[in-house]
Design a protein around this motif. Structure first.
Motif, PDB file in Angstrom:
ATOM      1  N   UNK A   1       0.789  -1.294   0.106  1.00 43.92           N
ATOM      2  CA  UNK A   1      -0.024   0.095  -0.099  1.00 43.92           C
ATOM      3  C   UNK A   1       0.887   1.215  -0.073  1.00 43.92           C
ATOM      4  N   UNK A   2       0.372   2.417  -0.558  1.00 44.96           N
ATOM      5  CA  UNK A   2       1.218   3.567  -0.554  1.00 44.96           C
ATOM      6  C   UNK A   2       0.738   4.637   0.587  1.00 44.96           C
ATOM      7  N   UNK A   3       1.938   4.991   1.367  1.00 44.48           N
ATOM      8  CA  UNK A   3       1.626   6.006   2.416  1.00 44.48           C
ATOM      9  C   UNK A   3       2.016   7.325   2.089  1.00 44.48           C
ATOM     10  N   UNK A   4       1.056   8.232   1.843  1.00 48.77           N
ATOM     11  CA  UNK A   4       1.185   9.519   1.391  1.00 48.77           C
ATOM     12  C   UNK A   4       2.293  10.502   2.244  1.00 48.77           C
ATOM     13  N   UNK A   5       2.281  10.175   3.485  1.00 48.49           N
ATOM     14  CA  UNK A   5       2.788  11.214   4.415  1.00 48.49           C
ATOM     15  C   UNK A   5       4.263  10.831   4.449  1.00 48.49           C
ATOM     16  N   UNK A   6       4.547   9.492   4.257  1.00 48.55           N
ATOM     17  CA  UNK A   6       5.870   9.057   4.177  1.00 48.55           C
ATOM     18  C   UNK A   6       6.506   8.805   2.705  1.00 48.55           C
ATOM     19  N   UNK A   7       5.610   8.865   1.790  1.00 49.55           N
ATOM     20  CA  UNK A   7       5.909   8.922   0.262  1.00 49.55           C
ATOM     21  C   UNK A   7       6.495   7.395   0.082  1.00 49.55           C
ATOM     22  N   UNK A   8       6.052   6.233   0.802  1.00 48.86           N
ATOM     23  CA  UNK A   8       6.723   5.115   0.647  1.00 48.86           C
ATOM     24  C   UNK A   8       5.697   4.136   0.268  1.00 48.86           C
ATOM     25  N   UNK A   9       6.058   3.009  -0.327  1.00 46.46           N
ATOM     26  CA  UNK A   9       5.139   1.845  -0.397  1.00 46.46           C
ATOM     27  C   UNK A   9       5.319   0.924   0.742  1.00 46.46           C
ATOM     28  N   UNK A  10       4.314   0.432   1.521  1.00 42.44           N
ATOM     29  CA  UNK A  10       4.545  -0.412   2.515  1.00 42.44           C
ATOM     30  C   UNK A  10       3.881  -1.728   2.424  1.00 42.44           C
ATOM     31  N   UNK A  11       4.511  -2.903   2.709  1.00 41.20           N
ATOM     32  CA  UNK A  11       4.026  -4.104   2.888  1.00 41.20           C
ATOM     33  C   UNK A  11       3.342  -4.352   4.428  1.00 41.20           C
ATOM     34  N   UNK A  12       1.941  -4.511   4.399  1.00 42.44           N
ATOM     35  CA  UNK A  12       1.218  -4.516   5.719  1.00 42.44           C
ATOM     36  C   UNK A  12       1.639  -6.092   6.329  1.00 42.44           C
ATOM     37  N   UNK A  13       2.237  -6.882   5.741  1.00 42.68           N
ATOM     38  CA  UNK A  13       2.280  -8.268   6.130  1.00 42.68           C
ATOM     39  C   UNK A  13       3.486  -8.551   6.974  1.00 42.68           C
ATOM     40  N   UNK A  14       4.702  -7.966   6.507  1.00 40.36           N
ATOM     41  CA  UNK A  14       6.148  -8.096   7.057  1.00 40.36           C
ATOM     42  C   UNK A  14       6.947  -6.820   7.325  1.00 40.36           C
ATOM     43  N   UNK A  15       6.370  -5.785   6.987  1.00 42.24           N
ATOM     44  CA  UNK A  15       7.118  -4.616   7.014  1.00 42.24           C
ATOM     45  C   UNK A  15       8.122  -4.016   5.894  1.00 42.24           C
ATOM     46  N   UNK A  16       8.146  -4.751   4.774  1.00 41.80           N
ATOM     47  CA  UNK A  16       9.054  -4.417   3.798  1.00 41.80           C
ATOM     48  C   UNK A  16       8.507  -2.802   3.387  1.00 41.80           C
ATOM     49  N   UNK A  17       9.543  -2.101   2.842  1.00 44.76           N
ATOM     50  CA  UNK A  17       9.195  -0.620   2.724  1.00 44.76           C
ATOM     51  C   UNK A  17      10.137  -0.341   1.270  1.00 44.76           C
ATOM     52  N   UNK A  18       9.484   0.645   0.489  1.00 40.40           N
ATOM     53  CA  UNK A  18       9.898   1.076  -0.711  1.00 40.40           C
ATOM     54  C   UNK A  18       9.642   2.420  -0.793  1.00 40.40           C
TER      55      UNK A  18
END
Length: 214
Positions: A139-156
């Protein structure tokens, strides 16, 4: 040759013939099913009009295709999701999209590459929404401007690159960045509108580089 031996050989031959008659079609069916599934592992489709894609804000779109599971066929099934990011910049020249009903369109109304100067088209990036770690949708987090995997915390980051563990405050479990997909802007020959076209593929999870799933 003894009569009993002849009967045994005849019975064995008939048994082998019956087994082949039943088994060969079954094997062919399984192989054909696998081949059909492989052929559907990749699809190219127009997913959104360019004018509906805002600049600088990632947008998720669904990829629909004909899906087959054994004897069940589902037309226009959602087979995946893609994140699109439009940003200002020069893009390669845009050509007209091949239309199924091209013969029904007046040649005078069919746009050509010269109708759309390259500078009029922003760059569009496409990423698979599937996390390369274990396959959850990011999912995309606008405030952090990052994509986040809600399952295991991967971030892009917004360009699909892995966020470092130092920046995250914990180890990033993803083995690689988000999988980038081939993407282009095409002209619809009938409407003359610009569409974003994506070549959707699935990739192996857990690998440190992009490997197409077979």
């Amino acid at each position: 040759m003894h009569r009993r031996s002849v009967l045994k050989l005849t019975s064995a031959a008939l048994g082998a013939a019956c087994a082949a008659a039943i088994g060969i079609p079954g094997v062919n069916y399984v192989v054909a099913t696998v081949r059909r599934n492989r052929s559907k592992a990749e699809t190219v489709q127009s997913v959104i009009r360019l004018k509906d894609l805002p600049v600088g804000r990632p947008v998720a779109v669904a990829i629909r295709a004909r899906a087959q599971d054994a004897w069940t066929v589902a037309p226009q099934q959602v087979v995946g999701h893609v994140w699109l990011l439009r940003r200002p910049g020069k893009s390669p020249a845009v050509g007209p999209k091949e239309a199924d009903s091209k013969a029904a369109v007046s040649p005078a109304k069919v746009p050509t590459a010269g109708d759309v100067p390259p500078e009029d088209v922003d760059i569009v990036e496409a990423f698979s929404a599937t996390c390369p770690h274990l396959g959850c949708n990011v999912v995309y987090q606008q405030d952090k401007q990052q994509f986040l995997c809600p399952c295991h915390g991967g971030a892009f980051d917004r360009h699909g690159r892995m966020v470092t563990g130092t920046a995250l405050g914990h180890e990033n479990p993803a083995p690689r960045g988000l999988d980038k997909l081939a993407c282009s802007v095409v002209l619809d020959a009938i409407s003359g509108e610009k569409w974003v076209e994506v070549r959707y593929q699935r990739f192996q999870q857990g690998a440190t580089r992009q490997i197409v799933e077979e």
